[in-house]
Write an enzyme that holds these catalytic residues in place. Structure first.
Site, PDB file in Angstrom:
ATOM      1  N   SER A 162       0.843  -1.195   0.000  1.00 32.75           N
ATOM      2  CA  SER A 162       0.000   0.000   0.000  1.00 32.75           C
ATOM      3  C   SER A 162       0.883   1.251   0.000  1.00 32.75           C
ATOM      4  O   SER A 162       1.680   1.436  -0.913  1.00 32.75           O
ATOM      5  CB  SER A 162      -0.950  -0.060   1.207  1.00 32.75           C
ATOM      6  N   HIS A 184      -7.677  -6.072   0.697  1.00 37.54           N
ATOM      7  CA  HIS A 184      -6.486  -5.233   0.707  1.00 37.54           C
ATOM      8  C   HIS A 184      -5.373  -5.832   1.567  1.00 37.54           C
ATOM      9  O   HIS A 184      -4.190  -5.601   1.318  1.00 37.54           O
ATOM     10  CB  HIS A 184      -6.857  -3.835   1.217  1.00 37.54           C
TER      11      HIS A 184
END
Length: 265
Positions: free
Chosen positions: A100, A237
């Site tokens: 990320s 995620h």
């Protein structure tokens, strides 16, 4: 909102506290420098050393996080990377990994090393982050501009059983909110600069249920003249937790083959 992970055991402090090492390699070994997600700490990556015995896993610890909580967090990617490259010795062979926000910092670190005439990484592994030249539409208020009232439930959602304890300590909660704002400001104010493609292999990882699409991940192809691959794993995620075993297998391959094979290779 990226969720924090629990801590880990004792670690050795290196690189003027910019990096932590749980198990130092006894001799020459490929080093894996791991860059955390927003709100993340080094502990999650230090545990990876158990699954990657052939490598020396080094977890980057940013100002304002972990043992550096008393320091002011950085809010500009270029400043952060400049300070990191000046403080940390990247000894070949090494691979950069980022999840990320960490993927963006790892990518900019690779370019900063090249610009400084320093040895490049043997590989760059980016996870759960769209290619940096893409612009994503913001459908909501940028996180770094949210009020405490707007941001608090997003932050507490990632703390599970610790949420009540954090809520009961307003001073500490305020510090945590500030760190989350700073991490998201790094992403939300980032300005892409076009440069020559990297010369190292690039491996891209993503979750099948994440909102980052395969096209956004495959667009990383434009950022390297070397080997390239995209691997999609089950999960959201944070598939790197639910799919830990497969992530470790792919990282091990990136560390020691430097010719990734996968979608787009």
């Amino acid at each position: 909102m990226d969720r924090p992970a629990s801590g880990t055991g004792r670690a050795l402090v290196t690189g003027a506290v910019w990096e932590l090492v749980r198990r130092a390699a006894p001799g020459p070994a490929t080093r894996l420098h791991c860059f955390p997600h927003s709100g993340g700490s080094p502990g999650e990556y230090l545990r990876w050393s158990d699954a990657l015995p052939r490598a020396e896993v080094r977890a980057v610890q940013l100002p304002g996080h972990g043992a550096r909580l008393a320091e002011a967090p950085l809010r500009d990617v270029r400043e952060l990377v400049g300070r990191l490259v000046a403080a940390v010795e990247f000894t070949p062979p090494f691979v950069l990994f980022g999840h990320s926000l960490g993927a963006l910092i790892a990518y900019e670190t690779a370019h900063a090393l090249s610009a400084a005439g320093l040895p490049p990484p043997a590989g760059l592994v980016v996870s759960a982050y769209p290619a940096p030249h893409l612009t994503r539409l913001q459908a909501r208020t940028p996180v770094h501009r949210m009020s405490d009232g707007e941001l608090t439930p997003l932050v507490l959602a990632g703390y599970g059983e610790l949420a009540d304890e954090l809520r009961a300590d307003p001073e500490y909660l305020g510090m945590v909110l500030d760190r989350y704002r700073a991490d998201h400001e790094l992403v939300e104010t980032y300005q892409y600069r076009e440069r020559e493609p990297l010369t190292c292999d690039v491996t891209v990882l993503g979750g099948l249920d994440d909102d980052i699409g395969v096209d956004e991940l495959a667009a990383w192809r434009a950022h390297t003249d070397a080997g390239f691959a995209v691997h999609l794993l089950p999960g959201d995620h944070f598939y790197i937790r639910s799919g830990h075993g497969e992530v470790m297998r792919l990282l091990d391959a990136s560390l020691f083959t430097h010719r990734p094979q996968g979608i787009g290779s």
